[in-house]
Scaffold this motif. Structure first.
Motif, mmCIF file in Angstrom:
data_model
loop_
_atom_site.group_PDB
_atom_site.id
_atom_site.type_symbol
_atom_site.label_atom_id
_atom_site.label_comp_id
_atom_site.label_asym_id
_atom_site.label_seq_id
_atom_site.Cartn_x
_atom_site.Cartn_y
_atom_site.Cartn_z
ATOM 1 N N THR A 110 -11.508 11.082 2.698
ATOM 2 C CA THR A 110 -11.618 11.971 3.856
ATOM 3 C C THR A 110 -11.125 11.282 5.122
ATOM 4 O O THR A 110 -10.382 11.872 5.914
ATOM 5 C CB THR A 110 -13.070 12.448 4.037
ATOM 6 N N GLU A 111 -11.510 10.036 5.307
ATOM 7 C CA GLU A 111 -11.061 9.298 6.491
ATOM 8 C C GLU A 111 -9.559 9.048 6.438
ATOM 9 O O GLU A 111 -8.860 9.159 7.445
ATOM 10 C CB GLU A 111 -11.806 7.972 6.609
ATOM 11 N N PHE A 112 -9.052 8.720 5.250
ATOM 12 C CA PHE A 112 -7.610 8.516 5.117
ATOM 13 C C PHE A 112 -6.858 9.796 5.474
ATOM 14 O O PHE A 112 -5.866 9.762 6.205
ATOM 15 C CB PHE A 112 -7.248 8.073 3.698
ATOM 16 N N ALA A 113 -7.325 10.938 4.963
ATOM 17 C CA ALA A 113 -6.670 12.219 5.246
ATOM 18 C C ALA A 113 -6.685 12.527 6.744
ATOM 19 O O ALA A 113 -5.680 12.981 7.302
ATOM 20 C CB ALA A 113 -7.353 13.336 4.465
ATOM 21 N N GLN A 114 -7.810 12.256 7.388
ATOM 22 C CA GLN A 114 -7.901 12.502 8.831
ATOM 23 C C GLN A 114 -6.925 11.591 9.587
ATOM 24 O O GLN A 114 -6.223 12.037 10.493
ATOM 25 C CB GLN A 114 -9.326 12.263 9.311
ATOM 26 N N ARG A 115 -6.895 10.329 9.227
ATOM 27 C CA ARG A 115 -5.983 9.399 9.894
ATOM 28 C C ARG A 115 -4.525 9.767 9.608
ATOM 29 O O ARG A 115 -3.664 9.611 10.470
ATOM 30 C CB ARG A 115 -6.262 7.969 9.443
ATOM 31 N N TYR A 116 -4.254 10.226 8.416
ATOM 32 C CA TYR A 116 -2.901 10.644 8.057
ATOM 33 C C TYR A 116 -2.399 11.712 9.016
ATOM 34 O O TYR A 116 -1.250 11.687 9.448
ATOM 35 C CB TYR A 116 -2.894 11.164 6.611
ATOM 36 N N VAL A 117 -3.264 12.627 9.350
ATOM 37 C CA VAL A 117 -2.892 13.735 10.230
ATOM 38 C C VAL A 117 -2.846 13.307 11.701
ATOM 39 O O VAL A 117 -1.931 13.677 12.430
ATOM 40 C CB VAL A 117 -3.876 14.916 10.054
ATOM 41 N N GLU A 118 -3.819 12.484 12.148
ATOM 42 C CA GLU A 118 -3.998 12.232 13.570
ATOM 43 C C GLU A 118 -3.513 10.882 14.080
ATOM 44 O O GLU A 118 -3.150 10.759 15.236
ATOM 45 C CB GLU A 118 -5.488 12.361 13.909
ATOM 46 N N ASP A 119 -3.527 9.867 13.251
ATOM 47 C CA ASP A 119 -3.295 8.500 13.705
ATOM 48 C C ASP A 119 -1.817 8.122 13.594
ATOM 49 O O ASP A 119 -1.238 8.135 12.515
ATOM 50 C CB ASP A 119 -4.149 7.544 12.861
ATOM 51 N N GLU A 120 -1.228 7.765 14.703
ATOM 52 C CA GLU A 120 0.193 7.416 14.727
ATOM 53 C C GLU A 120 0.493 6.182 13.876
ATOM 54 O O GLU A 120 1.599 6.051 13.340
ATOM 55 C CB GLU A 120 0.656 7.192 16.166
ATOM 56 N N SER A 121 -0.469 5.290 13.724
ATOM 57 C CA SER A 121 -0.223 4.100 12.910
ATOM 58 C C SER A 121 -0.073 4.448 11.425
ATOM 59 O O SER A 121 0.394 3.626 10.644
ATOM 60 C CB SER A 121 -1.341 3.070 13.103
ATOM 61 N N PHE A 122 -0.426 5.664 11.032
ATOM 62 C CA PHE A 122 -0.249 6.112 9.655
ATOM 63 C C PHE A 122 1.079 6.847 9.473
ATOM 64 O O PHE A 122 1.320 7.479 8.457
ATOM 65 C CB PHE A 122 -1.412 7.014 9.236
ATOM 66 N N ARG A 123 1.954 6.722 10.448
ATOM 67 C CA ARG A 123 3.252 7.397 10.404
ATOM 68 C C ARG A 123 4.064 7.026 9.165
ATOM 69 O O ARG A 123 4.756 7.851 8.584
ATOM 70 C CB ARG A 123 4.054 7.051 11.663
ATOM 71 N N ILE A 124 3.941 5.777 8.721
ATOM 72 C CA ILE A 124 4.693 5.330 7.552
ATOM 73 C C ILE A 124 4.323 6.153 6.318
ATOM 74 O O ILE A 124 5.173 6.451 5.488
ATOM 75 C CB ILE A 124 4.491 3.820 7.297
ATOM 76 N N TYR A 125 3.071 6.553 6.212
ATOM 77 C CA TYR A 125 2.658 7.394 5.082
ATOM 78 C C TYR A 125 3.317 8.764 5.163
ATOM 79 O O TYR A 125 3.706 9.328 4.148
ATOM 80 C CB TYR A 125 1.135 7.540 5.024
ATOM 81 N N ARG A 126 3.433 9.282 6.373
ATOM 82 C CA ARG A 126 4.081 10.594 6.540
ATOM 83 C C ARG A 126 5.558 10.503 6.190
ATOM 84 O O ARG A 126 6.127 11.428 5.616
ATOM 85 C CB ARG A 126 3.872 11.100 7.959
ATOM 86 N N LEU A 127 6.194 9.387 6.513
ATOM 87 C CA LEU A 127 7.590 9.198 6.166
ATOM 88 C C LEU A 127 7.784 9.036 4.659
ATOM 89 O O LEU A 127 8.763 9.490 4.094
ATOM 90 C CB LEU A 127 8.162 7.973 6.889
ATOM 91 N N TRP A 128 6.827 8.361 4.023
ATOM 92 C CA TRP A 128 6.901 8.097 2.593
ATOM 93 C C TRP A 128 6.841 9.403 1.805
ATOM 94 O O TRP A 128 7.545 9.583 0.832
ATOM 95 C CB TRP A 128 5.753 7.178 2.208
ATOM 96 N N ILE A 129 6.008 10.323 2.267
ATOM 97 C CA ILE A 129 5.854 11.608 1.562
ATOM 98 C C ILE A 129 6.928 12.535 2.043
ATOM 99 O O ILE A 129 7.620 13.150 1.408
ATOM 100 C CB ILE A 129 4.460 12.190 1.779
#
Length: 113
Positions: free
Chosen positions: A94-113
């Motif tokens: 749940t925390e990972f999903a929230q950070r994926y959506v909101e946290d800019e430092s998780f941008r690499i995950y958004r690029l990967w998908i």
């Protein structure tokens, strides 16, 4: 000489009659090549597939339910999925999903998908 020419196999001590190596031998081979157990690889694959499925549901505005997602993606139960996700990502799902959506430092995950 190639392994086909000598009758040897890439599997150490593998039977030369074309039989499949025993499961334990295959597990040791996976560990020797990767440094991870077969079980760890399976957990990584399940988690990766689950995150892709979660991303698809998020992108398509579909209802999101961890229990259904857990079972659909091959985890035995939600507790196991949560434990494996935390081991791999460092965060509960749940925390990972929230950070994926909101946290800019998780941008690499958004690029990967």
């Amino acid at each position: 000489a190639s392994s086909a020419a000598t009758g040897s196999s890439a599997w150490p001590c593998a039977p030369t009659n074309g039989a499949t190596p025993p499961a334990r031998q295959a597990e040791r081979h996976v560990r020797s090549l990767s440094g991870r157990s077969l079980r760890q690889w399976q957990a990584l694959v399940h988690t990766k597939v689950m995150f892709f499925a979660a991303h698809d549901r998020y992108e398509n505005d579909q209802p999101f339910d961890w229990t259904t997602l857990t079972l659909d993606e091959g985890f035995a139960d939600q507790a196991r999925m949560r434990r494996v996700t935390k081991e791999i990502c460092g965060y509960p799902p749940t925390e990972f999903a929230q950070r994926y959506v909101e946290d800019e430092s998780f941008r690499i995950y958004r690029l990967w998908i």
